[in-house]
Design a protein around this motif. Structure first.
Motif, PDB file in Angstrom:
ATOM      1  N   TRP A 270       8.625  10.801  10.633  1.00  0.00           N
ATOM      2  CA  TRP A 270       8.760   9.430  11.123  1.00  0.00           C
ATOM      3  C   TRP A 270       7.408   8.866  11.548  1.00  0.00           C
ATOM      4  O   TRP A 270       7.051   7.738  11.217  1.00  0.00           O
ATOM      5  CB  TRP A 270       9.756   9.432  12.277  1.00  0.00           C
ATOM      6  N   LEU A 271       6.621   9.688  12.266  1.00  0.00           N
ATOM      7  CA  LEU A 271       5.323   9.207  12.743  1.00  0.00           C
ATOM      8  C   LEU A 271       4.321   9.109  11.594  1.00  0.00           C
ATOM      9  O   LEU A 271       3.496   8.188  11.562  1.00  0.00           O
ATOM     10  CB  LEU A 271       4.801  10.113  13.850  1.00  0.00           C
ATOM     11  N   ARG A 272       4.386  10.022  10.642  1.00  0.00           N
ATOM     12  CA  ARG A 272       3.480   9.893   9.495  1.00  0.00           C
ATOM     13  C   ARG A 272       3.820   8.641   8.674  1.00  0.00           C
ATOM     14  O   ARG A 272       2.937   7.981   8.133  1.00  0.00           O
ATOM     15  CB  ARG A 272       3.545  11.150   8.610  1.00  0.00           C
ATOM     16  N   LEU A 273       5.100   8.316   8.589  1.00  0.00           N
ATOM     17  CA  LEU A 273       5.495   7.075   7.932  1.00  0.00           C
ATOM     18  C   LEU A 273       4.863   5.874   8.624  1.00  0.00           C
ATOM     19  O   LEU A 273       4.378   4.939   7.981  1.00  0.00           O
ATOM     20  CB  LEU A 273       7.021   6.928   7.944  1.00  0.00           C
ATOM     21  N   ALA A 274       4.870   5.892   9.943  1.00  0.00           N
ATOM     22  CA  ALA A 274       4.280   4.785  10.693  1.00  0.00           C
ATOM     23  C   ALA A 274       2.778   4.701  10.449  1.00  0.00           C
ATOM     24  O   ALA A 274       2.219   3.606  10.324  1.00  0.00           O
ATOM     25  CB  ALA A 274       4.580   4.951  12.186  1.00  0.00           C
ATOM     26  N   VAL A 275       2.114   5.840  10.382  1.00  0.00           N
ATOM     27  CA  VAL A 275       0.677   5.841  10.077  1.00  0.00           C
ATOM     28  C   VAL A 275       0.448   5.232   8.698  1.00  0.00           C
ATOM     29  O   VAL A 275      -0.463   4.416   8.489  1.00  0.00           O
ATOM     30  CB  VAL A 275       0.096   7.270  10.129  1.00  0.00           C
TER      31      VAL A 275
END
Length: 524
Positions: A270-275
């Motif tokens: 989820w956080l890598r998607l946001a990055v």
């Protein structure tokens, strides 16, 4: 209440005296035992639809506006948004929702904002917090509101950097979560939300406000009154809320690239998607994410406006079709890359950004390509030079002709030639051409076998004649559109008022060619 009355309420040719009668019907409301509409709309929904159509009329007289405004507490807000009520017409103590609607439209008075900021009803304060252009003292009051949902609403919408920075330090984690996605937040404050450096820990969140911690919300919770999102959790550190805060800050364009890049290899997908959504990262970060094992992250990189041509070329060979499709929709993808994508990827019927950005030389080269799929991509662009447009209109491949058929400026004889060459394959797209004349539309409507998609285009075409519209009545979906067309003969429109399909009835009742005498007969 019925669909016929709703259609009449939207009819621009409805005489003023019939508008009065419909307002009176709306004031009376539906009978408690009134049956549902044949299509399943309950009587109270039909009553609301009638009021909405009446409120949206541009010809309302002052007395009619006043009568509508007296119906309930919600209608004055509709009238305010539609321009029928101004600041001079509204008392915020009587019509608070109308006053808030005017504030949201930028047409309210500053003293109203101050009044609502001190209102005991938190729902009114929340609505106020989303309004643009609030006075500084009002924003200060809302930022300090005792209800964290009010401060969170302000955090979403404020354009004041000092206020946004202040809300980033709010003691409630829900407020920090909201402000993390606001581009008005100063970069330093966003960096603090991501790293925690220099930021006091949040004291509460929505989870620990309402549950004894540690608590994890059941994703399949059956409590209809529970407002917590699935998976919400808190053990004192407000874990799920912090995760959402990080995700929003990471995708916020105002977040400092160096703070965002630190999450590029985080274990959370989820956080890598946001990055991968952040548009301002160094090229090497996008290159690293382009090799991520999760296809959704690679697709996100392929869509990111900050991704350069080199990464786009690399992702054009990605094994995942959604990644390749995202490459095709990136405005900086080199035009020549599209030719590599067409054999393996369906790219949709709309002009692609690389085609829209192509030079005249690239367009000419694409139109001359031996690959019909490349010619088709060029043909989807509807501002081509006339000579290029006409060449594509004569293309022997039906997919190319179909793409260029709705292009404005094509002469009727060229449109007829396309139909003669490609027949059923292009008829619907020819019918969608804004310059198609009425006689051509009539020819297309009579085509055998019938082209149902063409009938739906013809039924709403401004150039359609009565001769073109009559065959459209044989198709269920085209029938609704044709019933509303002003070129449909009045006698046919009157007959459609008794159609078994309620959508056809409403469309016919809204047709401005409906005789006023018939309108009067149908209004109780």
């Amino acid at each position: 209440m019925n669909r016929l009355l709703c259609g009449l309420a939207a009819n621009p040719a409805l005489p003023p005296e019939l508008v009065d009668r419909l307002i009176a019907l709306a004031a009376a409301g539906p009978e408690p035992s009134a049956p549902s509409d044949p299509a399943g709309l309950p009587a109270d929904c039909l009553a609301d639809l009638l009021v909405r159509h009446l409120s949206e009329r541009s010809d309302l007289r002052p007395a009619q506006v006043a009568a509508l405004a007296a119906l309930d507490e919600d209608t004055p807000a509709l009238l305010a948004r539609d321009g029928h009520l101004g600041a001079a017409d509204v008392d915020p103590a009587v019509w608070p929702l109308a006053a808030l609607a005017l504030l949201d439209e930028g047409r309210g008075l500053p003293e109203w904002a101050r009044r609502f900021a001190a209102d005991p009803d938190p729902s009114l304060r929340r609505q106020l917090a989303s309004c643009p252009g609030l006075p500084a003292d009002v924003e200060d009051a809302l930022a300090a509101d005792a209800d964290p949902e009010v401060a969170a609403e302000l955090a979403w919408w404020t354009t004041s950097a000092p206020v946004a920075a202040r809300l980033a330090r709010h003691p409630h984690a829900e407020v920090r979560q909201a402000v993390a996605g606001n581009e008005a937040v100063p970069p330093a404050a966003l960096a603090a939300l991501l790293t925690g450096h220099g930021l006091p820990p949040a004291l509460s969140c929505l989870v620990c406000d309402s549950r004894e911690i540690p608590f994890t919300h059941d994703p399949h919770c059956q409590d209809v009154d529970c407002a917590l999102p699935p998976g919400a959790a808190c053990d004192g550190a407000h874990g799920s809320t912090v995760q959402v805060t990080w995700a929003r800050a990471l995708s916020n364009p105002a977040a400092p690239p160096e703070a965002v890049a630190g999450f590029a290899e985080d274990s959370s997908v989820w956080l890598r998607l946001a990055v991968a959504e952040h548009p301002g990262l160094p090229a090497e970060v996008y290159a690293r994410l382009a090799g991520d094992p999760v296809p959704g992250i690679r697709a996100c990189v392929a869509r990111n406006p900050g991704t350069g041509p080199e990464v786009s070329r690399r992702l054009a060979a990605d094994p995942d079709v959604e990644v390749r499709r995202a490459v095709a929709h990136h405005p900086r993808t080199p035009f020549d890359v599209l030719g590599r994508l067409t054999p393996t990827t369906r790219l949709g019927p709309h002009p692609l950004p690389p085609v829209c950005a192509a030079t005249p030389e690239e367009l000419a080269a694409g139109a001359a390509s031996a690959d019909a799929r490349v010619r088709m991509l060029v043909a989807h662009r509807h501002d081509l030079p006339p000579e290029l447009r006409d060449r594509l209109a004569a293309d022997p491949d039906a997919s190319v002709a179909k793409a260029v058929a709705p292009h404005p400026g094509l002469a009727p004889e060229r449109l007829r030639a396309m139909v003669a060459l490609h027949g059923q394959q292009v008829i619907a797209r020819v019918a969608a051409n804004p310059d198609a004349p009425g006689d051509l539309l009539a020819e297309l409507a009579r085509h055998e076998p019938p082209a149902r998609r063409a009938l739906r285009e013809i039924a709403s075409h401004p150039n359609a004649t009565a001769e073109a519209l009559l065959p459209c009545l044989a198709d269920g979906r085209a029938r609704v559109r044709a019933a509303a067309h002003p070129a449909l003969p009045a006698g046919i429109v009157v007959g459609l008022l008794d159609d078994p399909d309620p959508e056809v009835v409403e469309a016919a009742a809204g047709n401005p060619s409906l005789p006023p005498a018939v309108m009067a007969q149908r209004v109780p």
